[in-house]
Design a protein around this motif. Structure first.
Motif, PDB file in Angstrom:
ATOM      1  N   ASP A   1       0.829  -1.190   0.000  1.00 22.91           N
ATOM      2  CA  ASP A   1       0.000   0.000   0.000  1.00 22.91           C
ATOM      3  C   ASP A   1       0.869   1.248   0.000  1.00 22.91           C
ATOM      4  N   ALA A   2       0.273   2.393   0.118  1.00 15.77           N
ATOM      5  CA  ALA A   2       1.016   3.654   0.041  1.00 15.77           C
ATOM      6  C   ALA A   2       2.003   3.833   1.183  1.00 15.77           C
ATOM      7  N   GLN A   3       1.788   3.139   2.295  1.00 14.49           N
ATOM      8  CA  GLN A   3       2.703   3.232   3.426  1.00 14.49           C
ATOM      9  C   GLN A   3       3.824   2.199   3.359  1.00 14.49           C
ATOM     10  N   GLY A   4       3.831   1.402   2.323  1.00 19.32           N
ATOM     11  CA  GLY A   4       4.872   0.395   2.165  1.00 19.32           C
ATOM     12  C   GLY A   4       4.568  -0.916   2.844  1.00 19.32           C
ATOM     13  N   ASN A   5       3.376  -1.046   3.384  1.00 13.79           N
ATOM     14  CA  ASN A   5       2.980  -2.294   4.034  1.00 13.79           C
ATOM     15  C   ASN A   5       2.274  -3.212   3.031  1.00 13.79           C
ATOM     16  N   PRO A   6       2.348  -4.529   3.242  1.00  9.06           N
ATOM     17  CA  PRO A   6       1.640  -5.435   2.325  1.00  9.06           C
ATOM     18  C   PRO A   6       0.153  -5.131   2.292  1.00  9.06           C
ATOM     19  N   GLY A   7      -0.395  -5.007   1.088  1.00  9.30           N
ATOM     20  CA  GLY A   7      -1.822  -4.755   0.950  1.00  9.30           C
ATOM     21  C   GLY A   7      -2.629  -5.977   1.348  1.00  9.30           C
ATOM     22  N   ILE A   8      -3.760  -5.746   2.016  1.00  9.88           N
ATOM     23  CA  ILE A   8      -4.608  -6.838   2.483  1.00  9.88           C
ATOM     24  C   ILE A   8      -5.975  -6.723   1.805  1.00  9.88           C
ATOM     25  N   SER A   9      -6.441  -7.843   1.261  1.00 11.47           N
ATOM     26  CA  SER A   9      -7.768  -7.894   0.651  1.00 11.47           C
ATOM     27  C   SER A   9      -8.670  -8.776   1.505  1.00 11.47           C
ATOM     28  N   LYS A  10      -9.885  -8.296   1.771  1.00  8.21           N
ATOM     29  CA  LYS A  10     -10.846  -9.037   2.590  1.00  8.21           C
ATOM     30  C   LYS A  10     -12.124  -9.295   1.800  1.00  8.21           C
ATOM     31  N   ILE A  11     -12.750 -10.417   2.082  1.00  7.67           N
ATOM     32  CA  ILE A  11     -13.995 -10.748   1.421  1.00  7.67           C
ATOM     33  C   ILE A  11     -15.111  -9.837   1.932  1.00  7.67           C
ATOM     34  N   ASP A  12     -16.039  -9.499   1.049  1.00  5.22           N
ATOM     35  CA  ASP A  12     -17.217  -8.720   1.435  1.00  5.22           C
ATOM     36  C   ASP A  12     -18.440  -9.589   1.151  1.00  5.22           C
ATOM     37  N   GLU A  13     -18.828 -10.359   2.134  1.00  2.27           N
ATOM     38  CA  GLU A  13     -19.926 -11.303   1.930  1.00  2.27           C
ATOM     39  C   GLU A  13     -21.276 -10.596   1.795  1.00  2.27           C
ATOM     40  N   GLY A  14     -21.380  -9.391   2.341  1.00  5.83           N
ATOM     41  CA  GLY A  14     -22.631  -8.649   2.190  1.00  5.83           C
ATOM     42  C   GLY A  14     -22.940  -8.372   0.730  1.00  5.83           C
ATOM     43  N   ASN A  15     -21.927  -7.938  -0.011  1.00  4.58           N
ATOM     44  CA  ASN A  15     -22.124  -7.674  -1.435  1.00  4.58           C
ATOM     45  C   ASN A  15     -22.446  -8.960  -2.201  1.00  4.58           C
ATOM     46  N   LEU A  16     -21.769 -10.039  -1.852  1.00  8.70           N
ATOM     47  CA  LEU A  16     -21.993 -11.301  -2.559  1.00  8.70           C
ATOM     48  C   LEU A  16     -23.401 -11.842  -2.286  1.00  8.70           C
ATOM     49  N   ARG A  17     -23.862 -11.717  -1.057  1.00  5.49           N
ATOM     50  CA  ARG A  17     -25.220 -12.162  -0.738  1.00  5.49           C
ATOM     51  C   ARG A  17     -26.255 -11.321  -1.490  1.00  5.49           C
ATOM     52  N   GLN A  18     -25.940 -10.040  -1.682  1.00  8.44           N
ATOM     53  CA  GLN A  18     -26.872  -9.174  -2.399  1.00  8.44           C
ATOM     54  C   GLN A  18     -26.977  -9.591  -3.861  1.00  8.44           C
ATOM     55  N   ILE A  19     -25.831  -9.950  -4.472  1.00  7.20           N
ATOM     56  CA  ILE A  19     -25.862 -10.434  -5.859  1.00  7.20           C
ATOM     57  C   ILE A  19     -26.699 -11.705  -5.943  1.00  7.20           C
ATOM     58  N   GLY A  20     -26.492 -12.626  -4.982  1.00  2.30           N
ATOM     59  CA  GLY A  20     -27.279 -13.852  -4.977  1.00  2.30           C
ATOM     60  C   GLY A  20     -28.762 -13.561  -4.821  1.00  2.30           C
ATOM     61  N   SER A  21     -29.103 -12.608  -3.968  1.00  3.26           N
ATOM     62  CA  SER A  21     -30.507 -12.244  -3.768  1.00  3.26           C
ATOM     63  C   SER A  21     -31.108 -11.654  -5.033  1.00  3.26           C
ATOM     64  N   ASP A  22     -30.343 -10.788  -5.721  1.00  7.66           N
ATOM     65  CA  ASP A  22     -30.833 -10.186  -6.965  1.00  7.66           C
ATOM     66  C   ASP A  22     -31.107 -11.245  -8.034  1.00  7.66           C
TER      67      ASP A  22
END
Length: 389
Positions: free
Chosen positions: A258-279
């Motif tokens: 990231d911009a501070q030189g630390n390893p970037g971390i990616s996290k799952i967003d299950e709320g968005n995925l559940r919304q796609i499934g609901s749609d």
């Protein structure tokens, strides 16, 4: 009649011009029988015709076993899919590939398609019943490079999916439509994800699969032949913002920073995925590699039937006909060459015998070379009077 030149039209024209020139020069110089050279020019023209590969296009009809199902695989290929939190430390995209192949096995004879999305969406593979080709397309799926990422929406593939479903419905209007979504739900584009409720009426089955963990995972930079930085890189985050040139990418330990030189971390967003499934009216499943995909989803069974497929164009090639004439002339040339060899062989012994025999003509220059004249004179003298003093 169609033509498909072996060396292209330019290459074929140059080759023909050179060969014709080589045949024309002896005619102008008067070397050998002219009729042979004219025949050879004709053979060159016939060879050019053979290399042009003449053929006749034929439309063929084939029959293949096909299930009445069109399956669309929507695959998130954003940089975050390289995060190493699937089954412990495995990149998410590897879990996606594994699940895609398992789902394809549940759908024998179905037409399969792959739509990838990151900054943009595109059809990586149109609908096909060739499951081997599908497996090859799955094998080469990789996340986009972080330098090419400008933010992405988790619903980026919506327009592409709608366009493909509308187009393919004209070809197989009675086919069932299945949609499988693979992603981590991270929305990095500005604005909220689009609603996909309008697609629900056109989808008969499928599922939404989520990859990643709440703790997240580090991401190695995607490269053409795998993950990680380029060989020889030693920068560990760089200066002035981390990474080379301050872009936040540190390649020394191969992880995106990231911009501070630390390893970037990616996290799952299950709320968005559940919304796609609901749609879409589809179930959502979080995938962590602890069980096969068949443990959470079983595809419907579709009977396979023979389907006629028209319009496949094949070409019956006839280059072998003029090429046969060329080989016939090559055989004739070999006969001419053999006859000339025999003629020269019969002439050469008589010439050698004439030089060494007493009754043959004198050798070249024997009468006008001073040294040879003296030798001949001395020899004659020695035979009559015992030689010169």
């Amino acid at each position: 009649m169609i033509f498909d030149p072996l060396f292209g039209w330019i290459g074929l024209g140059l080759m023909t011009a050179v060969l014709l020139t080589l045949c024309l020069i002896p005619v102008i110089r008067g070397e050998g029988p002219k009729w042979k050279w004219f025949v050879r020019m004709g053979v060159v023209a016939v060879l050019a015709l053979a290399l042009a590969r003449p053929g006749i296009a034929q439309k063929s009809t084939t029959e293949e076993y096909e299930a009445a199902a069109d399956v669309y695989f929507l695959v998130d290929t954003t940089t975050s899919m390289a995060a190493e939190d699937y089954d412990g430390t495995t990149p998410r995209i590897e879990g996606v590939k594994k699940d895609m192949l398992e789902l394809a096995k549940q759908l024998p004879g179905a037409r399969l398609s792959i739509i990838t999305f990151a900054s943009t969406a595109s059809t990586a593979m149109p609908l096909t019943t060739d499951h081997a080709a599908f497996a090859s397309a799955v094998d080469v799926l990789t996340p986009e490079m972080s330098l090419n990422s400008n933010g992405s929406s988790i619903t980026e593939a919506g327009d592409e999916l709608k366009a493909r479903m509308d187009s393919n419905a004209e070809d197989r209007p009675d086919n069932k439509r299945l949609v499988f979504y693979f992603g981590d739900g991270e929305q990095t584009a500005s604005g909220s994800p689009d609603s996909w409720t309008s697609f629900a009426a056109n989808i008969d089955s499928g599922a939404v699969f989520g990859y990643g963990t709440a703790q997240g995972g580090k991401m190695k930079e995607s490269q053409p032949f795998g993950y990680g930085g380029l060989p020889g890189d030693t920068d560990h985050g760089g200066q002035n913002g981390g990474g080379q040139n301050g872009n936040g990418l540190g390649t020394g330990d191969q992880y995106i920073r990231d911009a501070q030189g630390n390893p970037g971390i990616s996290k799952i967003d299950e709320g968005n995925l559940r919304q796609i499934g609901s749609d879409l009216g589809l179930p959502y499943f979080q995938r962590d590699g602890s069980s096969p995909v068949s443990a959470v989803y079983t595809a419907p069974k579709y009977d396979q039937q023979l389907v006629k497929k028209d319009g496949r164009v094949t070409v019956d090639e006839y280059y072998w006909i003029p090429l046969t004439l060329v080989f016939v002339w090559i055989a004739v040339e070999m006969v001419f060459a053999f006859r000339e060899f025999l003629r020269l062989r019969s002439v050469m012994p008589s010439r050698r015998g004439g030089r060494g025999g007493s009754g043959g003509p004198p050798g070249p220059g024997a009468g006008n070379h001073p040294a040879r004249g003296l030798v001949a004179s001395g020899t004659a003298g020695s035979g009559q009077s015992g030689g010169r003093p």
